[in-house]
Design a protein around this motif. Structure first.
Motif, mmCIF file in Angstrom:
data_model
loop_
_atom_site.group_PDB
_atom_site.id
_atom_site.type_symbol
_atom_site.label_atom_id
_atom_site.label_comp_id
_atom_site.label_asym_id
_atom_site.label_seq_id
_atom_site.Cartn_x
_atom_site.Cartn_y
_atom_site.Cartn_z
ATOM 1 N N MET A 38 47.677 -15.973 -15.975
ATOM 2 C CA MET A 38 46.651 -15.461 -16.899
ATOM 3 C C MET A 38 47.398 -14.830 -17.978
ATOM 4 S SD MET A 38 43.897 -12.452 -15.806
ATOM 5 C CE MET A 38 44.916 -11.207 -15.528
ATOM 6 N N ALA A 39 48.578 -14.148 -17.833
ATOM 7 C CA ALA A 39 49.347 -13.477 -18.726
ATOM 8 C C ALA A 39 50.024 -14.846 -19.896
ATOM 9 C CB ALA A 39 50.739 -12.831 -18.319
ATOM 10 N N ASP A 40 50.326 -16.002 -19.168
ATOM 11 C CA ASP A 40 50.538 -17.165 -19.993
ATOM 12 C C ASP A 40 49.369 -17.257 -20.903
ATOM 13 O OD1 ASP A 40 53.125 -17.698 -19.318
ATOM 14 O OD2 ASP A 40 52.707 -19.196 -18.002
ATOM 15 N N LYS A 50 44.876 -22.454 -30.039
ATOM 16 C CA LYS A 50 43.982 -23.039 -29.150
ATOM 17 C C LYS A 50 44.549 -24.578 -28.541
ATOM 18 C CE LYS A 50 41.392 -25.600 -32.647
ATOM 19 N NZ LYS A 50 39.945 -26.046 -33.094
ATOM 20 N N GLU A 51 45.542 -25.263 -29.235
ATOM 21 C CA GLU A 51 46.274 -26.317 -28.772
ATOM 22 C C GLU A 51 47.065 -26.056 -27.554
ATOM 23 O OE1 GLU A 51 46.107 -25.926 -32.205
ATOM 24 O OE2 GLU A 51 44.713 -27.330 -32.605
ATOM 25 N N VAL A 56 48.575 -25.070 -21.812
ATOM 26 C CA VAL A 56 48.816 -24.079 -20.671
ATOM 27 C C VAL A 56 47.716 -24.111 -19.785
ATOM 28 C CG1 VAL A 56 49.297 -21.837 -20.071
ATOM 29 C CG2 VAL A 56 50.423 -22.651 -22.108
ATOM 30 N N GLY A 57 46.365 -24.352 -19.944
ATOM 31 C CA GLY A 57 45.470 -24.358 -19.159
ATOM 32 C C GLY A 57 44.785 -25.764 -18.552
ATOM 33 N N ASP A 140 56.344 -29.170 -23.784
ATOM 34 C CA ASP A 140 57.393 -27.852 -24.072
ATOM 35 C C ASP A 140 57.112 -26.849 -22.952
ATOM 36 O OD1 ASP A 140 58.247 -29.092 -26.319
ATOM 37 O OD2 ASP A 140 57.072 -27.744 -27.495
ATOM 38 N N TYR A 141 55.887 -26.941 -22.343
ATOM 39 C CA TYR A 141 55.424 -25.658 -21.416
ATOM 40 C C TYR A 141 56.068 -26.304 -20.156
ATOM 41 C CZ TYR A 141 52.583 -22.774 -18.278
ATOM 42 O OH TYR A 141 52.170 -21.988 -17.246
ATOM 43 N N LEU A 142 55.844 -27.264 -19.828
ATOM 44 C CA LEU A 142 56.305 -27.930 -18.491
ATOM 45 C C LEU A 142 57.770 -27.865 -18.546
ATOM 46 C CD1 LEU A 142 54.168 -30.783 -17.435
ATOM 47 C CD2 LEU A 142 54.200 -28.638 -16.042
ATOM 48 N N THR A 143 58.550 -28.049 -19.650
ATOM 49 C CA THR A 143 59.943 -28.311 -19.871
ATOM 50 C C THR A 143 60.590 -26.896 -19.266
ATOM 51 O OG1 THR A 143 59.884 -30.141 -21.036
ATOM 52 C CG2 THR A 143 62.126 -28.616 -20.973
#
Length: 146
Positions: A38-40, A50-51, A56-57, A140-143
């Motif tokens: 949720m914080a992310d 929004k991208e 993230v979601g 990037d997020y997954l990395t």
């Protein structure tokens, strides 16, 4: 027969209390994971756009949830083995079970890190993640997550 370990409160008395003593830490860990997600979401949507929020979601979140649930299941399975030895009063097997679970978690974590970083883009493509900024932010997020 060996005497049970010092803390007999878990295996003696109310079944519900014993079950809650095992359940509450798992529940709190899952709650903390949800608060982290949720914080992310809040931070990324406010500061990046929004991208990035879609990254993230969306597909990345499914992969992250799969990993978290894998390690929760691994820990739950290990707790069954440790609990059986604990209930039988086998102190040395309890120690061995905990050590084995920790070593397995570290090895799996290291393997997941390497495999996750290498395969982040192909995993996201397999989940039909939208090309462009969403894909870039998702990779990037997954990395970072791995």
């Amino acid at each position: 027969m060996q005497r049970a370990l010092a803390n007999d409160r878990i295996i003696a008395g109310s079944l519900w209390r014993g079950m809650l003593r095992f359940f509450i830490p798992i529940m709190l860990g899952t709650l903390l994971q949800q608060l982290y997600n949720m914080a992310d979401t809040v931070i990324v949507s406010y500061f990046v756009g929004k991208e990035a929020l879609a990254a993230v979601g969306g597909s990345a979140a499914m992969i992250v949830n799969l990993l978290v649930n894998f390690f929760v299941a691994l820990a739950s399975g290990a707790s069954v083995i440790v609990s059986q030895h604990y209930g039988a009063g086998r102190k040395e097997q309890v120690r061995t079970g905990i050590q084995t679970a920790l070593v397995l978690a570290v090895i799996c974590g290291a393997l997941m890190t390497v495999l996750g970083i290498v395969s982040a883009r192909p995993l996201l493509e397999a989940l039909n993640t939208k090309a462009g900024d969403t894909m870039r932010y998702s990779v990037d997020y997954l990395t970072y997550y791995f």
